[in-house]
Scaffold this motif. Sequence first.
Motif, mmCIF file in Angstrom:
data_model
loop_
_atom_site.group_PDB
_atom_site.id
_atom_site.type_symbol
_atom_site.label_atom_id
_atom_site.label_comp_id
_atom_site.label_asym_id
_atom_site.label_seq_id
_atom_site.Cartn_x
_atom_site.Cartn_y
_atom_site.Cartn_z
ATOM 1 N N ALA A 55 0.895 -1.204 0.044
ATOM 2 C CA ALA A 55 0.194 0.127 -0.102
ATOM 3 C C ALA A 55 0.843 1.096 -0.173
ATOM 4 O O ALA A 55 0.671 2.304 -0.618
ATOM 5 C CB ALA A 55 -0.835 0.194 1.278
ATOM 6 N N ALA A 56 1.791 1.215 0.733
ATOM 7 C CA ALA A 56 2.763 2.649 0.658
ATOM 8 C C ALA A 56 3.485 2.689 -0.467
ATOM 9 O O ALA A 56 3.741 3.732 -0.883
ATOM 10 C CB ALA A 56 4.084 2.197 2.089
ATOM 11 N N LYS A 70 2.249 1.860 -3.646
ATOM 12 C CA LYS A 70 1.203 2.245 -4.559
ATOM 13 C C LYS A 70 0.840 3.909 -4.154
ATOM 14 O O LYS A 70 0.788 4.436 -5.061
ATOM 15 C CB LYS A 70 0.001 1.340 -4.103
ATOM 16 C CG LYS A 70 0.053 0.232 -4.671
ATOM 17 C CD LYS A 70 0.600 -0.040 -6.311
ATOM 18 C CE LYS A 70 -0.051 0.588 -7.218
ATOM 19 N NZ LYS A 70 0.451 0.726 -8.469
ATOM 20 N N GLU A 71 1.017 4.117 -2.839
ATOM 21 C CA GLU A 71 0.753 5.515 -2.422
ATOM 22 C C GLU A 71 1.759 6.266 -2.952
ATOM 23 O O GLU A 71 1.528 7.670 -3.306
ATOM 24 C CB GLU A 71 0.584 5.630 -0.844
ATOM 25 C CG GLU A 71 0.196 6.915 -0.277
ATOM 26 C CD GLU A 71 -0.067 7.104 0.963
ATOM 27 O OE1 GLU A 71 -0.318 8.229 1.553
ATOM 28 O OE2 GLU A 71 -0.175 5.940 1.562
ATOM 29 N N ALA A 72 3.184 5.836 -2.999
ATOM 30 C CA ALA A 72 4.245 6.817 -3.477
ATOM 31 C C ALA A 72 4.073 6.772 -5.238
ATOM 32 O O ALA A 72 5.060 7.300 -5.802
ATOM 33 C CB ALA A 72 5.469 6.011 -3.181
ATOM 34 N N GLY A 73 3.207 6.090 -5.688
ATOM 35 C CA GLY A 73 3.050 6.145 -7.173
ATOM 36 C C GLY A 73 4.048 5.113 -8.014
ATOM 37 O O GLY A 73 4.087 5.368 -9.087
ATOM 38 N N THR A 114 3.724 -1.704 -8.852
ATOM 39 C CA THR A 114 4.006 -2.951 -8.229
ATOM 40 C C THR A 114 3.589 -4.375 -8.995
ATOM 41 O O THR A 114 2.606 -4.163 -9.578
ATOM 42 C CB THR A 114 3.409 -3.222 -6.763
ATOM 43 O OG1 THR A 114 1.814 -2.920 -7.197
ATOM 44 C CG2 THR A 114 3.810 -1.838 -6.043
ATOM 45 N N LEU A 142 -3.623 -4.136 -4.730
ATOM 46 C CA LEU A 142 -2.283 -3.530 -4.505
ATOM 47 C C LEU A 142 -0.965 -3.950 -5.637
ATOM 48 O O LEU A 142 -0.098 -3.449 -5.452
ATOM 49 C CB LEU A 142 -1.792 -3.827 -3.187
ATOM 50 C CG LEU A 142 -2.749 -3.468 -1.976
ATOM 51 C CD1 LEU A 142 -2.200 -4.041 -0.859
ATOM 52 C CD2 LEU A 142 -2.743 -1.799 -2.020
ATOM 53 N N PRO A 158 10.034 0.438 1.257
ATOM 54 C CA PRO A 158 9.836 1.644 0.811
ATOM 55 C C PRO A 158 10.731 2.468 0.777
ATOM 56 O O PRO A 158 10.968 3.537 0.000
ATOM 57 C CB PRO A 158 8.334 2.124 1.613
ATOM 58 C CG PRO A 158 7.598 0.816 1.963
ATOM 59 C CD PRO A 158 8.870 -0.173 1.943
ATOM 60 N N SER A 205 12.875 4.696 -2.262
ATOM 61 C CA SER A 205 12.849 6.337 -2.587
ATOM 62 C C SER A 205 14.314 6.793 -2.486
ATOM 63 O O SER A 205 14.385 7.873 -2.770
ATOM 64 C CB SER A 205 12.086 6.570 -1.381
ATOM 65 O OG SER A 205 12.669 6.307 -0.012
#
Length: 227
Positions: free
Chosen positions: A108-109, A111-114, A117, A140, A222, A226
Amino acid sequence: MAITTCIFDAYGTLFDVSAAARIAAAEPGQDRLAECWPQIARDWRLRQLHYSWLRTIMQDRADFWQITCDALDWTLEAHGIEDAALRARLLALYHELAAYPEAKAVLAALKEAGLNTAILSNGTPEMLNAAVASAGIGPLLDDVLSAEMCGIFKPARAVYDMAPRRFACAPGQVLFVTSNGWDAAGAAAYGFTVAWVNRDGAPVERLPGRPAHVLRDLRGVPDCASL
């Protein structure tokens, strides 16, 4: 080169390959299995991997489900267990392997970061889709890629090729996450940025290709994506 895509191995990485034996061992009437289920789980997994590599070398291919069944048959015989009902139960449970507790939050993290996956695994589409559905992580994931689509198993380069081709990116833009040391080596040699989830504290494999990141579980993924 910025990471755009996070690709996960399935078995041992997102899904706990010990879960089938552990759950079966806790069921009524499984006193014999309860005594040795950790070794059953280890032997089953190792034989599964060995058969995938040996069949590739022998050019006598079977799909990963057949290999999984053969590996279980060898393991049960090696432990002196002859029980058709238990065999069927273990194979049924393999289709429902539990995801590690942190897996859903990590996906989920990402996907939230764009990030894109996906799973890239030796498992057959049927095996992988069943596990994904059981774990509830389908929403997800952007895709589930099976080595069955190219007719050979990891760590063959043709399997790793599937990820950059599917997501139209360079290998260096892929963060590949695996708990398998041999897979980490193969993916790194291919050109992926690799996060090795080294749950057991094993040494790095003496093979070409080394992971860029070594983690104890999925929670650090995550941050790796990044960097």
